[in-house]
Structures are given as C-alpha cells and as structure tokens.
Design a protein around this motif. Structure first.
Motif, mmCIF file in Angstrom:
data_model
loop_
_atom_site.group_PDB
_atom_site.id
_atom_site.type_symbol
_atom_site.label_atom_id
_atom_site.label_comp_id
_atom_site.label_asym_id
_atom_site.label_seq_id
_atom_site.Cartn_x
_atom_site.Cartn_y
_atom_site.Cartn_z
ATOM 1 N N UNK A 36 10.798 26.696 -16.045
ATOM 2 C CA UNK A 36 11.042 25.486 -15.263
ATOM 3 C C UNK A 36 10.861 25.847 -13.801
ATOM 4 N N UNK A 37 10.298 24.896 -13.034
ATOM 5 C CA UNK A 37 10.049 25.155 -11.607
ATOM 6 C C UNK A 37 11.326 25.508 -10.858
ATOM 7 N N UNK A 38 12.464 25.022 -11.351
ATOM 8 C CA UNK A 38 13.727 25.313 -10.688
ATOM 9 C C UNK A 38 14.117 26.775 -10.738
ATOM 10 N N UNK A 39 13.493 27.552 -11.630
ATOM 11 C CA UNK A 39 13.796 28.975 -11.696
ATOM 12 C C UNK A 39 13.163 29.755 -10.553
ATOM 13 N N UNK A 40 12.242 29.144 -9.832
ATOM 14 C CA UNK A 40 11.599 29.809 -8.695
ATOM 15 C C UNK A 40 12.507 29.701 -7.475
ATOM 16 N N UNK A 41 13.635 30.393 -7.554
ATOM 17 C CA UNK A 41 14.619 30.328 -6.487
ATOM 18 C C UNK A 41 15.360 31.654 -6.394
ATOM 19 N N UNK A 42 15.961 31.907 -5.241
ATOM 20 C CA UNK A 42 16.680 33.164 -5.042
ATOM 21 C C UNK A 42 17.800 33.311 -6.063
#
Length: 277
Positions: free
Chosen positions: A223-229
């Motif tokens: 999920x695109x939301x996993x591309x986070x610190x």
C-alpha cells in the motif's frame, strides 16, 4: 532466472509458521533488538513492538544509555539494557561485548533500526559477525553498512542473515548509483544475496525477496501508505519476531513482507473510511 515466484496466500499456506506454544513465553522465542540513537528513538519501539506482535514470547532491547529508561517506561513488557554511547548519542562500538552476550541468550537478534551508518555502528556489527551467535540475525538500516567493505562477514553464520535494504541502502552496499538499483531492483537483490549469502529483502513499491541460492520472490500487494518513515522498522521487527518463533530465514522474510503489506492495506482502507480522512 529472471522469473519471480509471487508471494501469495497460497504460497504461504505451503510454508506454514511454527505453531505457538500456548503456555510458555520462552517456547515462543526471545528477540534482541539493538536499535536507536538520540536522533531516532522511535525506531526502537516500532521494531520491538512488531517483534512481539509477530508472536515472539519475550523481547530484549539494547540501546544507548540515555534512552534506556524512557524506552523501558514506554514498553514495560521489554527488558531494556543501557549500552555505552558515543558523545553524540549513538550506541558505541564498545557495547559489542554486551551485545554478543545478549544475542547468544536469544533466538533472534535485530540490529540497526534507528542506528546511523557510521563507524560506531559498523564497529559493533563487525565485532558481532566475528563472533556470531547461533541464533537468527536481521541487519537493518545502519547495521548493513558493515557488510560493504567485506562481503564475507556474513558467510560464517550458521544460517543466512536477513538484510532489508531500500534502494539507497542497496546502492551503498553494492557501491553503485541509486538510479542503477531503481532501474533493476531484482538484479540488485540477486547480487546482494549471492555476494553476502543473505536472504535479501529489496524494499520498494514492489518488494523482491531473494535467497542465497538465487531463488526470487515478488510481493506486489502493499500500500502506498507504507512509503513512510518507520515502516521499515516495523518490517524488520516482524521478520525478527518470526525468526524467534523458529521460522527459517527465507520463510520469515516472505511472511514478514506479506503481513507488513496486508497491515498497510487494512490501515489504508480504514483511514480512507474515517470522516475527514
């Protein structure tokens, strides 16, 4: 050799996890998490909590001295060890003896979340790999830098270590430009798996998992939301927790990547349904 095996529920059903023991924390495995610095203390909690949620029975956290008490208060179920620290608030290489002793007492050790790519971290990892524990090992973030100068460091391990680089970290590991990694992440993962004899988790929008013999897997359902610190800290903790339960390195990487992606999708869908989200 270019083909990848899709990571699917069907594949994972064929590679089931060890059943947890119902009445024993010790039988579910111990995890050592060596992590954090004064600049990035939250990585400790993200990775250690993920290890417990993956089913490990106990977690030990080893971090720089000034963070030990706050971390213990934030995660009261963990045993926390205060390590020597450098003047700039990072775990000192002088902590190697304590880390080696603790790793020997655990079923899996995760080294690196929230640790910097510097001489202190590399010195600590080099010492650990020179006198490796019998348990499983995950190298994440700053801990992977110690491999770049001497790929044979991980060859003496009883079982392959798991490494979890993103494109920038992989570029430093292999000594190439980041653009080369992004152009062919599968080739990079294959090269790292062969060079370091590791289970290599090449993180990205599509995650490639390659085992030392070159067999490759592809996970595309994130999920695109996993591309986070912090997302990578959680993934590393999941893999370490699964290893502590007795899962093999390859299977722990596959299950960890799949569970990480599934959790991201569920959270993304839930957030999208919330008013104002």
């Amino acid at each position: 050799m270019d083909a990848c095996i899709p990571v699917t529920p069907h594949l994972l059903r064929e590679r089931g996890l060890p059943p947890p023991e119902a009445d024993s924390k010790d039988a579910r495995g111990r995890v050592l998490v060596v992590a954090g610095c004064l600049e990035v203390p939250g990585a400790i909690l993200l990775s250690a909590e993920a290890a417990l949620r993956a089913g490990a029975g106990k977690v030990r956290i080893a971090t720089c001295r000034d963070l030990a008490v706050p971390v213990g208060l934030a995660m009261p179920e963990a045993r926390v060890l205060a390590l020597p620290q450098s003047p700039d608030g990072r775990v000192s290489a002088e902590a190697a003896g304590v880390v080696i002793e603790q790793a020997r007492a655990c079923d899996a050790a995760l080294i690196g979340p929230g640790m910097m790519d510097d001489g202190e971290t590399s010195g600590l990892v080099r010492a650990l790999l020179a006198d490796p524990p019998a348990g499983a090992l995950v190298l994440d973030a700053g801990a992977m830098a110690a491999l770049a100068g001497d790929p044979a460091r991980t060859h003496r391990l009883e079982r392959p270590a798991v490494i979890t680089p993103h494109a920038g970290e992989m570029a430093r590991l292999l000594g190439v430009e980041r653009s080369a990694i992004e152009a062919d992440p599968l080739a990079a993962a294959r090269e790292a798996a062969a060079r370091f004899r590791t289970v290599t988790v090449m993180k990205g929008a599509q995650t490639h998992i390659v085992v030392p013999d070159g067999e490759a897997y592809l996970h595309v359902a994130g999920h695109a939301g996993l591309a986070t610190a912090g997302s990578g800290d959680v993934l590393a903790g999941l893999i370490a927790g699964l290893l502590a339960r007795g899962t093999g390195p390859g299977e722990a990487a596959l299950w960890g990547v799949y569970l990480h992606g599934a959790a991201g999708r569920r959270l993304g869908l839930r957030r999208r349904r919330l008013p104002g989200a």
